[in-house]
Motif scaffolding. Structure first.
Motif, PDB file in Angstrom:
ATOM      1  N   TRP A   1       0.823  -1.276   0.102  1.00 35.76           N
ATOM      2  CA  TRP A   1       0.184   0.185  -0.118  1.00 35.76           C
ATOM      3  C   TRP A   1       0.938   1.217  -0.022  1.00 35.76           C
ATOM      4  CZ3 TRP A   1      -4.759  -0.301  -0.985  1.00 35.76           C
ATOM      5  CH2 TRP A   1      -5.579   0.956  -0.789  1.00 35.76           C
TER       6      TRP A   1
ATOM      7  N   PRO B   1      -2.589   6.167   5.755  1.00 40.87           N
ATOM      8  CA  PRO B   1      -4.088   6.770   5.310  1.00 40.87           C
ATOM      9  C   PRO B   1      -4.687   7.725   6.529  1.00 40.87           C
ATOM     10  CG  PRO B   1      -3.935   4.302   5.243  1.00 40.87           C
ATOM     11  CD  PRO B   1      -2.602   4.746   5.614  1.00 40.87           C
TER      12      PRO B   1
ATOM     13  N   ALA C   1      -5.825   9.227  -1.444  1.00 41.80           N
ATOM     14  CA  ALA C   1      -6.052   7.769  -1.556  1.00 41.80           C
ATOM     15  C   ALA C   1      -5.199   7.558  -2.901  1.00 41.80           C
ATOM     16  CB  ALA C   1      -7.468   7.628  -1.359  1.00 41.80           C
ATOM     17  N   GLN C   2      -4.950   6.240  -3.312  1.00 41.01           N
ATOM     18  CA  GLN C   2      -4.186   5.942  -4.567  1.00 41.01           C
ATOM     19  C   GLN C   2      -5.605   5.471  -5.248  1.00 41.01           C
ATOM     20  OE1 GLN C   2      -1.763   2.886  -2.583  1.00 41.01           O
ATOM     21  NE2 GLN C   2      -2.565   1.441  -3.897  1.00 41.01           N
TER      22      GLN C   2
ATOM     23  N   TYR D   1      -5.003   0.026  -7.811  1.00 36.07           N
ATOM     24  CA  TYR D   1      -4.338  -0.997  -6.994  1.00 36.07           C
ATOM     25  C   TYR D   1      -4.416  -2.297  -7.617  1.00 36.07           C
ATOM     26  CZ  TYR D   1      -3.297  -3.981  -3.001  1.00 36.07           C
ATOM     27  OH  TYR D   1      -2.472  -4.902  -2.248  1.00 36.07           O
TER      28      TYR D   1
ATOM     29  N   VAL E   1     -10.093   2.576  -9.066  1.00 39.92           N
ATOM     30  CA  VAL E   1     -11.059   3.020  -8.224  1.00 39.92           C
ATOM     31  C   VAL E   1     -11.193   4.491  -8.568  1.00 39.92           C
ATOM     32  CG1 VAL E   1     -11.876   3.344  -6.029  1.00 39.92           C
ATOM     33  CG2 VAL E   1     -10.511   1.179  -6.720  1.00 39.92           C
TER      34      VAL E   1
ATOM     35  N   ILE F   1     -14.614   9.863  -6.167  1.00 30.53           N
ATOM     36  CA  ILE F   1     -15.901  10.500  -6.191  1.00 30.53           C
ATOM     37  C   ILE F   1     -15.540  11.886  -5.719  1.00 30.53           C
ATOM     38  CG2 ILE F   1     -18.181  10.429  -5.233  1.00 30.53           C
ATOM     39  CD1 ILE F   1     -16.446   7.235  -5.658  1.00 30.53           C
TER      40      ILE F   1
END
Lengths: 165, 163
Positions: free
Chosen positions: A136, A140, A147-148, A151, A156, A159
């Motif tokens: 990772w 976080p 955020a990546q 993965y 992903v 939003i």
């Protein structure tokens, strides 16, 4: 002992290690990181303090320019007293001594704090990520975490705030 | 089966192979226990005595090799997503996937801020039936399973598909 007495004891035994911080509550003690391992050993072994239980280790990100904090909650089964130790660390190089060999339960606590905040616990015998996958990226729970978006080929989409409303 | 029906003695059934296979598959879809979060509790309740999944021929299996249906019950994290995919690949054909609950379907409450949550298990495996709810009640899950049975029954595994 009351937290104030504990603070005085630590100040007497380790002169200069206790930092006065007005923002903290009465049961919280801020310490300098350099002597932490010795102080931790003292907290556990001194008959008057006898903190035999490490309840929690966690981290706090105080914001953009503020330090990262490593926080420890101690409890003494015998004396029924509690304190919280706060250690502030430089956010660009957060390193503090590991107390994993003083309280064995600190092993996973420190791994979790490392996983979420990237605080390096020096002397920890197995400092790996514990919740996130090993590959990772980033820490976080830091405030500046991004955020990546992919993965292992899983894309992903992020939003955005506007789309949500 | 038209003219052939009732032409033979007892114990002879006339049906198309497609229908027989569909009937056999749809009435015993053993499911792969895949409890990932709170939906798993409802899945367990569905399998337990009050709702009794055995009525529709479903038995929980702990190994992907023995399972026909994977019920993804709960939040799929990115870390777990890779493992879900691997386990799906280990299942023998024909295999089906039920996405149970909001999290498995779309990310649920982690839709916006869950940095570690896969926004829907259909990103990594093909899903046959989605069961909405947070978590869905056992009745909802059974509804989904019956829908899946209908879907399996409607398949024509031996009929050559026109390309």
């Amino acid at each position: 002992m009351t937290p104030t007495e504990i603070k005085e004891t630590l100040d007497r035994e380790f002169p200069g290690s206790v930092i006065d911080n007005e923002e903290l509550a009465e049961s919280q003690i801020e310490l300098k990181p350099d002597q932490w391992l010795e102080i931790a050993t003292y907290l556990k072994n001194d008959p008057g303090l006898n903190f035999d239980q490490l309840e929690c280790v966690t981290g706090i990100d105080t914001g953009e320019d503020g330090p990262l904090q490593s926080r420890y909650n101690f409890h003494s089964m015998e004396h029924r007293h509690k304190i919280e130790v706060v250690i502030s660390l430089d956010r660009n190089n957060p390193k503090v001594a590991s107390i994993e060999q003083v309280w064995r339960v600190g092993d996973w606590f420190e791994r979790e704090t490392y996983d979420m905040f990237g605080i390096i616990y020096e002397g920890h015998r197995d400092l790996r990520r514990i919740l996130c996958p090993e590959d990772w990226e980033g820490w976080p729970l830091r405030k500046d975490y991004e955020a990546q978006e992919t993965y292992h080929g899983i894309v992903v989409p992020k939003i955005k705030e506007e789309e949500w409303e | 089966m038209g003219v052939l029906e009732h032409k033979f003695q007892d114990n002879v059934v006339v049906a198309s192979m497609d229908k027989l296979i569909g009937w056999a598959r749809s009435t015993s879809p053993w499911f792969f226990q895949f409890g990932l979060a709170c939906c798993a509790i409802e899945m367990m309740a569905t399998a337990a005595s009050r709702h009794d999944l055995m009525r529709i021929g479903m038995i929980p299996r702990s190994s992907p090799r023995q399972a026909d249906v994977m019920i993804v019950a709960g939040t799929v994290t990115m870390k777990m997503g890779l493992r879900v995919k691997k386990l799906y690949e280990q299942m023998a054909d024909p295999k089906y996937v039920i996405s149970m609950g909001s999290c498995a379907t779309s990310g649920g409450p982690y839709w916006q801020h869950g940095y570690h949550v896969l926004k829907g298990v259909d990103i990594v495996v093909p899903v046959d039936v989605y069961v909405p709810g947070c978590p869905p009640r056992p009745e909802a899950l059974i509804e989904g399973l019956l829908k899946l049975q209908e879907k399996i029954q409607a398949e024509r595994p031996l009929t050559r598909k026109s390309v």
